[in-house]
Design a protein around this motif. Structure first.
Motif, PDB file in Angstrom:
ATOM      1  N   LYS A 196      -0.493   7.508   4.212  1.00 40.48           N
ATOM      2  CA  LYS A 196      -0.750   5.862   4.343  1.00 40.48           C
ATOM      3  C   LYS A 196      -1.765   5.208   3.554  1.00 40.48           C
ATOM      4  O   LYS A 196      -1.544   4.272   3.111  1.00 40.48           O
ATOM      5  CB  LYS A 196      -0.637   5.527   5.963  1.00 40.48           C
ATOM      6  CG  LYS A 196      -0.741   4.018   6.078  1.00 40.48           C
ATOM      7  CD  LYS A 196      -0.472   3.687   7.436  1.00 40.48           C
ATOM      8  CE  LYS A 196      -0.364   2.106   7.535  1.00 40.48           C
ATOM      9  NZ  LYS A 196      -1.345   1.364   6.905  1.00 40.48           N
ATOM     10  N   ARG A 197      -2.908   5.893   3.898  1.00 36.34           N
ATOM     11  CA  ARG A 197      -3.961   5.119   3.087  1.00 36.34           C
ATOM     12  C   ARG A 197      -4.019   5.273   1.674  1.00 36.34           C
ATOM     13  O   ARG A 197      -4.254   4.402   0.847  1.00 36.34           O
ATOM     14  CB  ARG A 197      -5.511   5.737   3.759  1.00 36.34           C
ATOM     15  CG  ARG A 197      -5.690   5.496   5.100  1.00 36.34           C
ATOM     16  CD  ARG A 197      -7.233   5.647   5.150  1.00 36.34           C
ATOM     17  NE  ARG A 197      -7.942   6.956   5.036  1.00 36.34           N
ATOM     18  CZ  ARG A 197      -7.893   7.745   5.840  1.00 36.34           C
ATOM     19  NH1 ARG A 197      -7.131   7.946   7.038  1.00 36.34           N
ATOM     20  NH2 ARG A 197      -8.317   9.202   5.371  1.00 36.34           N
ATOM     21  N   ASP A 200      -1.447   2.703   0.666  1.00 33.80           N
ATOM     22  CA  ASP A 200      -2.184   1.461   0.662  1.00 33.80           C
ATOM     23  C   ASP A 200      -3.113   1.268  -0.768  1.00 33.80           C
ATOM     24  O   ASP A 200      -3.396   0.252  -1.221  1.00 33.80           O
ATOM     25  CB  ASP A 200      -2.952   1.177   1.884  1.00 33.80           C
ATOM     26  CG  ASP A 200      -2.291   1.012   3.012  1.00 33.80           C
ATOM     27  OD1 ASP A 200      -0.822   0.769   3.066  1.00 33.80           O
ATOM     28  OD2 ASP A 200      -2.667   1.275   4.390  1.00 33.80           O
ATOM     29  N   SER A 203      -1.192   0.367  -3.575  1.00 34.32           N
ATOM     30  CA  SER A 203      -0.774  -0.983  -3.533  1.00 34.32           C
ATOM     31  C   SER A 203      -1.800  -1.952  -4.078  1.00 34.32           C
ATOM     32  O   SER A 203      -1.587  -2.712  -4.817  1.00 34.32           O
ATOM     33  CB  SER A 203      -0.260  -1.306  -2.132  1.00 34.32           C
ATOM     34  OG  SER A 203       0.126  -2.627  -2.128  1.00 34.32           O
ATOM     35  N   GLU A 204      -3.201  -1.597  -3.501  1.00 39.11           N
ATOM     36  CA  GLU A 204      -4.184  -2.516  -4.039  1.00 39.11           C
ATOM     37  C   GLU A 204      -4.428  -2.506  -5.319  1.00 39.11           C
ATOM     38  O   GLU A 204      -5.072  -3.438  -5.922  1.00 39.11           O
ATOM     39  CB  GLU A 204      -5.397  -2.051  -3.027  1.00 39.11           C
ATOM     40  CG  GLU A 204      -5.419  -2.352  -1.621  1.00 39.11           C
ATOM     41  CD  GLU A 204      -6.376  -1.761  -0.822  1.00 39.11           C
ATOM     42  OE1 GLU A 204      -7.519  -1.234  -1.421  1.00 39.11           O
ATOM     43  OE2 GLU A 204      -6.258  -2.061   0.412  1.00 39.11           O
TER      44      GLU A 204
END
Length: 237
Positions: A196-197, A200, A203-204
């Motif tokens: 998940k990290r 993320d 995405s950033e």
């Protein structure tokens, strides 16, 4: 008592005092050294504990922060963002993956693979993308990331299916030389938090689809072998 005798006793007392002071300084130095060693040991244990505590979503040898897994030591950075459920990612691996391997082996690039999970919605609620990314992190911990990546793509499930079961992910790991620790890590879901990290983090960075490839920080538009070679050559003329 003669003056000479008094002076002798005074000198002896002074020397004794200095010897005691020297012993005290030595004792303090030894104590300080022992404390420093203990501090280092404790710091090391804390560092190990922090690493161990991260296993619920830890980096497993990933480049910080939770970025991915590297191969090669060349001067040009190549970043590959991919989802193991993504057909286009598999196509890139089959078409251009051998060129990536060659450039890394020749010392021209450092490639960082970023397994991300953006296609969980296409696996009927089984979260295959997350589970596969987490399994690849477990494979990295066992030193088999690249072989496992290739084996996963070779048996890639179709979008809209349940994806591969955890038992099948373990079997694929065993086929590339991973053992019981890998199996336990996959079944426990140890690196799902990491998956998940890293998703993320992608995405950033602006990653909205897969595969997304960057060469020296610039997105690669021509993902063919020739396009990758040209971009690497331009980044390191």
């Amino acid at each position: 008592m003669s003056t000479a005798t008094k002076r002798g006793r005074a000198e002896a007392a002074r020397q004794a005092k200095e010897a005691l002071a020297a012993q005290e300084r030595k004792r303090r130095a030894l104590f300080a050294g022992a404390v420093a060693v203990v501090v280092l040991i404790v710091a090391g244990l804390i560092g190990w504990a922090v690493w161990a505590g991260q296993k619920d979503g830890g980096d497993s040898g990933a480049t910080p922060p939770a970025a991915g897994f590297t191969a090669g030591t060349g001067p040009v950075a190549v970043d590959i963002y991919a989802d193991f459920m993504c057909p286009a990612c598999n196509q890139f691996e089959q078409q251009t993956g051998p060129t990536v391997d060659q450039l890394a082996a020749e010392g021209k690039i450092t490639v960082t693979y970023h397994p991300i999970a953006i296609l969980d919605r296409f696996s009927n609620g089984t979260q295959y993308s997350t589970r596969a990314a987490a399994a690849s992190a477990a494979a990295a911990e066992g030193g088999k990331f690249v072989p496992y990546l290739k084996a996963l793509y070779a048996q890639q499930p179709a979008e809209g299916t349940d994806g591969l079961s955890d038992d099948r992910l373990v079997e694929i790991g065993r086929s590339v030389g991973l053992g019981d620790e890998f199996a336990a890590t996959v079944k426990d879901g140890t690196y799902r938090g990491w998956a998940k990290r890293t998703t993320d983090a992608a995405s950033e960075r602006g990653v909205t689809g897969t595969p997304t490839i960057y060469v020296a920080g610039q997105e690669l538009k021509d993902r063919s072998p020739a396009g990758l070679q040209a971009a690497v050559a331009a980044a390191n003329p």
